[in-house]
Design a protein around this motif. Structure first.
Motif, PDB file in Angstrom:
ATOM      1  N   PRO A 125       0.808  -1.224   0.000  1.00 12.49           N
ATOM      2  CA  PRO A 125       0.000   0.000   0.000  1.00 12.49           C
ATOM      3  C   PRO A 125       0.841   1.274   0.000  1.00 12.49           C
ATOM      4  O   PRO A 125       1.930   1.326   0.579  1.00 12.49           O
ATOM      5  N   LYS A 126       0.315   2.291  -0.669  1.00 11.95           N
ATOM      6  CA  LYS A 126       0.976   3.592  -0.724  1.00 11.95           C
ATOM      7  C   LYS A 126      -0.094   4.677  -0.805  1.00 11.95           C
ATOM      8  O   LYS A 126      -1.267   4.409  -1.091  1.00 11.95           O
ATOM      9  N   LEU A 127       0.306   5.898  -0.516  1.00 11.80           N
ATOM     10  CA  LEU A 127      -0.585   7.048  -0.593  1.00 11.80           C
ATOM     11  C   LEU A 127       0.210   8.233  -1.123  1.00 11.80           C
ATOM     12  O   LEU A 127       1.420   8.165  -1.279  1.00 11.80           O
ATOM     13  N   ARG A 128      -0.513   9.311  -1.399  1.00 10.49           N
ATOM     14  CA  ARG A 128       0.148  10.536  -1.843  1.00 10.49           C
ATOM     15  C   ARG A 128       0.077  11.563  -0.718  1.00 10.49           C
ATOM     16  O   ARG A 128      -0.992  11.836  -0.176  1.00 10.49           O
ATOM     17  N   LEU A 129       1.235  12.103  -0.362  1.00 10.87           N
ATOM     18  CA  LEU A 129       1.324  13.065   0.729  1.00 10.87           C
ATOM     19  C   LEU A 129       2.216  14.209   0.281  1.00 10.87           C
ATOM     20  O   LEU A 129       3.360  13.985  -0.128  1.00 10.87           O
ATOM     21  N   ALA A 130       1.666  15.423   0.317  1.00 10.20           N
ATOM     22  CA  ALA A 130       2.396  16.609  -0.124  1.00 10.20           C
ATOM     23  C   ALA A 130       2.943  16.421  -1.540  1.00 10.20           C
ATOM     24  O   ALA A 130       4.077  16.808  -1.846  1.00 10.20           O
TER      25      ALA A 130
END
Length: 215
Positions: free
Chosen positions: A151-156
């Motif tokens: 899993p991964k996400l987008r941050l800044a």
């Protein structure tokens, strides 16, 4: 690090992507994918710098030193395929053998490999310690700790690997270098995680935030 409960266990999500259970002196890592660059080169794929195994080993060495863990569970896909285990550089294999020495080391079967049979340790399809089940791919049988999805996400504006966690399960990020990932808002993950699930982004720190469910 980020401390949280799962069933009766107190767990810590580390900035490296490892999971620590101090009461059991246990460190859990998932999707090491040792030998990814070798496997891609062997199959005529994209060429990557051949340093990912050493980088992964360095971080694992640091985590073992910091936590004092005496038990290690590798939650599957430890090697990119079984041939990659056989092709592991001798110095890297020696480093891994040194990390395994004096510790209980469990290889959980993944979809890329069944665990490196020549390196010792024990080999399981899955296992249970106390209230928690450990397996490669999440199931309906909880509480559980698993990996597989990276899993991964987008941050800044940047992609960050992350843990996903709720009251029933934890899904670990991929620990290995050069591993891709699945966005947390992918239906495969949103269907698994409860509405109040958290994502814990990793990197320099372990940062908890509501699990992103939209792209």
């Amino acid at each position: 690090m980020y401390r949280f409960p799962l069933s009766s266990a107190e767990l810590f999500a580390l900035p490296s992507g490892a999971l620590h259970w101090p009461a059991e002196r246990l460190l859990v890592v998932s999707d090491l994918h040792f030998g990814k660059s070798e496997r891609l080169a062997r199959r005529g794929g994209a060429l990557l710098p051949p340093f990912e195994t050493r980088d992964t080993l360095r971080r694992l060495d640091d985590d073992l030193e910091a936590t004092g863990a005496r038990v290690v569970i590798c939650l599957g896909d430890s090697f990119d395929d079984l041939a990659a285990a056989d092709a592991m550089d001798a110095d890297d294999q020696l480093w891994l053998t040194r990390l395994m020495a004096g510790r209980e080391w469990i290889w959980i079967e993944g979809n890329h490999d069944a665990g490196p049979l020549a390196l010792g340790g024990s080999h399981r399809a899955e296992m249970v310690i106390g209230p928690l089940a450990f397996r490669h791919i999440a199931t309906a049988e909880t509480p559980e700790i698993s990996g597989h999805y990276h899993p991964k996400l987008r941050l800044a504006g940047q992609a960050r690997r992350c843990f996903l966690l709720d009251a029933a399960r934890v899904i670990l990020p991929a620990y290995g270098s050069y591993t891709g990932g699945l966005w947390s808002h992918d239906p495969a993950l949103t269907a698994l995680m409860q509405p109040d699930a958290l994502a814990v982004a990793i990197g320099k720190t372990a940062l908890p935030l509501p699990m992103p469910r939209k792209g």
